[in-house]
Design a protein around this motif. Structure first.
Motif, PDB file in Angstrom:
ATOM      1  N   GLY A 132       2.062   6.695  -0.831  1.00 53.85           N
ATOM      2  CA  GLY A 132       3.508   6.670  -1.028  1.00 53.85           C
ATOM      3  C   GLY A 132       4.235   7.787  -0.316  1.00 53.85           C
ATOM      4  N   GLY A 133       3.586   8.938  -0.167  1.00 55.85           N
ATOM      5  CA  GLY A 133       4.255  10.061   0.481  1.00 55.85           C
ATOM      6  C   GLY A 133       4.268  10.020   1.987  1.00 55.85           C
TER       7      GLY A 133
ATOM      8  N   ALA B  21       0.817  -1.213   0.000  1.00 55.61           N
ATOM      9  CA  ALA B  21       0.000   0.000   0.000  1.00 55.61           C
ATOM     10  C   ALA B  21       0.851   1.263   0.000  1.00 55.61           C
ATOM     11  CB  ALA B  21      -0.926   0.004   1.211  1.00 55.61           C
ATOM     12  N   TYR B  22       2.143   1.138   0.293  1.00 56.42           N
ATOM     13  CA  TYR B  22       3.024   2.301   0.362  1.00 56.42           C
ATOM     14  C   TYR B  22       3.958   2.390  -0.847  1.00 56.42           C
ATOM     15  CZ  TYR B  22       1.302   2.122   5.123  1.00 56.42           C
ATOM     16  OH  TYR B  22       0.488   2.088   6.223  1.00 56.42           O
TER      17      TYR B  22
ATOM     18  N   LYS C 239      17.941  -4.229  -6.709  1.00 59.06           N
ATOM     19  CA  LYS C 239      16.600  -3.920  -7.185  1.00 59.06           C
ATOM     20  C   LYS C 239      15.590  -4.370  -6.128  1.00 59.06           C
ATOM     21  CE  LYS C 239      17.853  -4.528 -12.067  1.00 59.06           C
ATOM     22  NZ  LYS C 239      17.926  -3.061 -12.292  1.00 59.06           N
ATOM     23  N   PHE C 240      14.548  -3.563  -5.963  1.00 58.42           N
ATOM     24  CA  PHE C 240      13.542  -3.843  -4.942  1.00 58.42           C
ATOM     25  C   PHE C 240      12.150  -3.656  -5.524  1.00 58.42           C
ATOM     26  CE2 PHE C 240      17.384  -2.357  -2.888  1.00 58.42           C
ATOM     27  CZ  PHE C 240      17.571  -3.267  -1.860  1.00 58.42           C
ATOM     28  N   ASP C 241      11.201  -4.338  -4.943  1.00 53.37           N
ATOM     29  CA  ASP C 241       9.812  -4.231  -5.387  1.00 53.37           C
ATOM     30  C   ASP C 241       9.160  -2.935  -4.916  1.00 53.37           C
ATOM     31  OD1 ASP C 241      10.006  -6.741  -6.576  1.00 53.37           O
ATOM     32  OD2 ASP C 241       9.405  -7.766  -4.722  1.00 53.37           O
ATOM     33  N   LEU C 242       9.660  -2.394  -3.800  1.00 51.81           N
ATOM     34  CA  LEU C 242       9.132  -1.165  -3.228  1.00 51.81           C
ATOM     35  C   LEU C 242      10.247  -0.127  -3.134  1.00 51.81           C
ATOM     36  CD1 LEU C 242       7.041  -2.748  -0.337  1.00 51.81           C
ATOM     37  CD2 LEU C 242       6.107  -1.572  -2.344  1.00 51.81           C
ATOM     38  N   PRO C 243       9.920   1.158  -3.010  1.00 45.81           N
ATOM     39  CA  PRO C 243      10.963   2.172  -2.850  1.00 45.81           C
ATOM     40  C   PRO C 243      11.913   1.826  -1.708  1.00 45.81           C
ATOM     41  CG  PRO C 243       8.841   3.221  -3.195  1.00 45.81           C
ATOM     42  CD  PRO C 243       8.564   1.744  -3.041  1.00 45.81           C
ATOM     43  N   HIS C 244      13.216   1.957  -1.975  1.00 47.40           N
ATOM     44  CA  HIS C 244      14.227   1.573  -0.990  1.00 47.40           C
ATOM     45  C   HIS C 244      15.429   2.488  -1.131  1.00 47.40           C
ATOM     46  CE1 HIS C 244      17.080  -0.930   1.274  1.00 47.40           C
ATOM     47  NE2 HIS C 244      16.021  -1.542   1.769  1.00 47.40           N
TER      48      HIS C 244
END
Length: 503
Positions: free
Chosen positions: A365-366, A357-358, A468-473
């Motif tokens: 996301g913010g 959800a993020y 590489k990541f599935d979510l922001p990292h």
């Protein structure tokens, strides 16, 4: 003899001057919050700082470059008692946060609030962002939050009773706070300034104040001695964290004040702040908040550093709020505000939603920095393991892992053994002091930095993969390096790699 005999008034108000403490109801709220935090403790993954504290707990010291010793000690205690798990490392933060809610109710009582005000204070505190954020992860804020509200409760009690012996208790709590986070010094400055400006100044003219100062210094002595012996590194860290003064800083700080408790409960803590200012006996706490705001804006400090005093104002606001809640519509409005605030605070600080959800494309996301900081560390380790397994077998026995910052090294330490990875090291902050590779480690797999940084120290450095990541990292796109043949012995090379700061 008179036909009627006067019966002595033994009510709490008559004996103590304040209402009876409805501890059962308040305890119920405290237990409910603690249980909720523990139920969510195992979701997502370790927060980046927890990965550091977990390793620091195995390397106990009287101080660290970036923090006092109490939180690593709590990490050590929790993993010893409950095991080396995500749930285990978050037990004490949840318990401390439950305690802070209990103290918030005590503040309302001390200010004259009856049972309804006390319960409202505990519920409102539970629904705030500051409280939830303090209780979910192992972090110095988990201790700092309860220290601030406890110091303020004790001071309010001192101002009401004029029992200056409470300075001794205040000194003890401040001393414990110094073992977890040096930020408590700002609270002391703010409260002292508040008493000097708004009074009552006579409470400062007490031998017990000096006694409290002595108690606090004795408890905090180990960290103060360590800081002095190591060149006061906390000042360097504070400089790294602070920003410059400007209009943008002030505006951002003001927005932060609205967010720290929560938008829907802002009217309640503002009411409490105004209520404190209107009462000469407790005006010093309101002045302390304003002093702290001015000080933090001037030094570029974070808006969240006021969250302890905001929680006190929130509890204070519950005292006059009870009189306002006479009608059913107003009670419904307050209920809706608390529920809405709790939902918003939970979404921003605890894992109530799926981590996806993020994501970057999500409307949340913010607001998911705290959530995303708990994701991806196992994925980082898997990618490093792929590089390690691609090495010739003859190289693996001579390989060490290097995380450029403490979170990367902490992740490799936590998840690496399951993949057969060797020991991980980091030159960042006090992780540097936890050790460096043995002399026979001539191959290094490094994450978190580029080849240009390490190439001067090795005969060869090459990029083996990109993270590489599935979510922001934070590590998205950073290289995984394989460096060979250190240019000098590790004992000489390690000090050249050391760096202090934030990331």
């Amino acid at each position: 003899m008179s036909a009627t005999t006067a019966i002595p008034d033994t009510s709490a108000e008559a004996v103590t001057g304040i209402p009876r403490f409805h501890w059962r109801a308040v305890l119920g709220v405290s237990v409910a919050l603690t249980a909720g935090l523990l139920a969510l403790a195992s979701r997502y993954g370790y927060y980046m700082d927890e990965l550091y504290f977990r390793v620091a707990g195995r390397n106990l010291a009287w101080g660290y470059i970036d923090q006092p010793p109490l939180v690593p000690l709590l990490s050590r205690v929790q993993t010893f008692l409950f095991g080396d798990t995500l749930f285990a490392i978050r037990v004490i933060p949840a318990l401390l946060t439950g305690l802070s809610v209990f103290v918030a109710a005590l503040i309302a009582r001390e200010l004259g609030g009856g049972g309804r005000a006390q319960v409202l204070a505990s519920i409102a505190a539970s629904a705030s962002l500051a409280t939830m954020a303090a209780g979910h992860v192992l972090h110095p804020t988990a201790v700092d939050h309860v220290v601030w509200v406890t110091v303020c409760w004790l001071l309010i009690r001192l101002l009401r009773t004029r029992d200056t012996r409470l300075w001794l208790a205040i000194g003890a709590v401040v001393g414990v706070g110094m073992l977890a986070k040096y930020l408590v010094v700002l609270l002391v400055i703010g409260l002292f300034a508040g008493l000097l400006i708004a009074g009552p100044r006579q409470v400062l003219r007490s031998r017990h104040l000096l006694g409290g100062l002595a108690v606090g210094l004795v408890i905090a002595a180990p960290v103060l001695i360590w800081q002095g012996a190591n060149g006061w590194p906390q000042f360097s860290m504070a400089s790294e964290l602070s920003g410059s003064f400007g209009l943008d800083t002030a505006i951002g700080f003001a927005i932060g004040q609205l967010i720290m408790i929560g938008l829907f409960l802002t009217p309640l803590w503002v009411t409490g702040l105004v209520w404190l200012f209107r009462r000469p006996a407790y005006r010093s706490l309101g002045v302390a908040y304003l002093v702290l705001v001015v000080l933090l804006i001037a030094i570029g400090g974070f808006a969240r550093y006021t969250e302890g005093l905001l929680t006190v104002s929130l509890a204070a606001g519950c005292v006059p709020a009870v009189a306002w809640l006479k009608s059913l519509p107003r009670r419904v409005l307050m209920t809706v505000a608390i529920v809405a605030n709790a939902i918003l605070a939970a979404v921003m600080s605890v894992p109530v939603l799926p981590i996806d959800a993020y994501g970057a494309d999500s409307p949340l996301g913010g607001v998911g920095d705290a959530q995303l900081g708990q994701a991806g560390w196992d994925r980082l380790t898997d990618q490093v393991a792929d590089v390690y397994l691609s090495l010739p077998e003859s190289d693996r026995a001579h390989t060490a892992l290097l995380g450029w910052n403490y979170a990367e090294a902490g992740a490799l330490d936590r998840y690496g053994p399951a993949s057969g990875l060797p020991a991980a090291y980091s030159p960042h902050n006090s992780y540097y002091d936890f050790g460096f590779p043995a002399q026979d480690k001539t191959v290094v797999i490094a994450v978190g930095t580029d080849a240009a940084t390490l190439a001067p120290h090795f005969a060869q450095c090459a990029v083996a993969a990109s993270l590489k990541f599935d979510l922001p990292h934070l590590d998205e796109g950073k290289p995984v390096l394989v460096c060979r043949t250190p240019a000098e012995p590790w004992s000489a090379l390690w000090p050249k790699l050391r760096w202090v700061g934030t990331f």
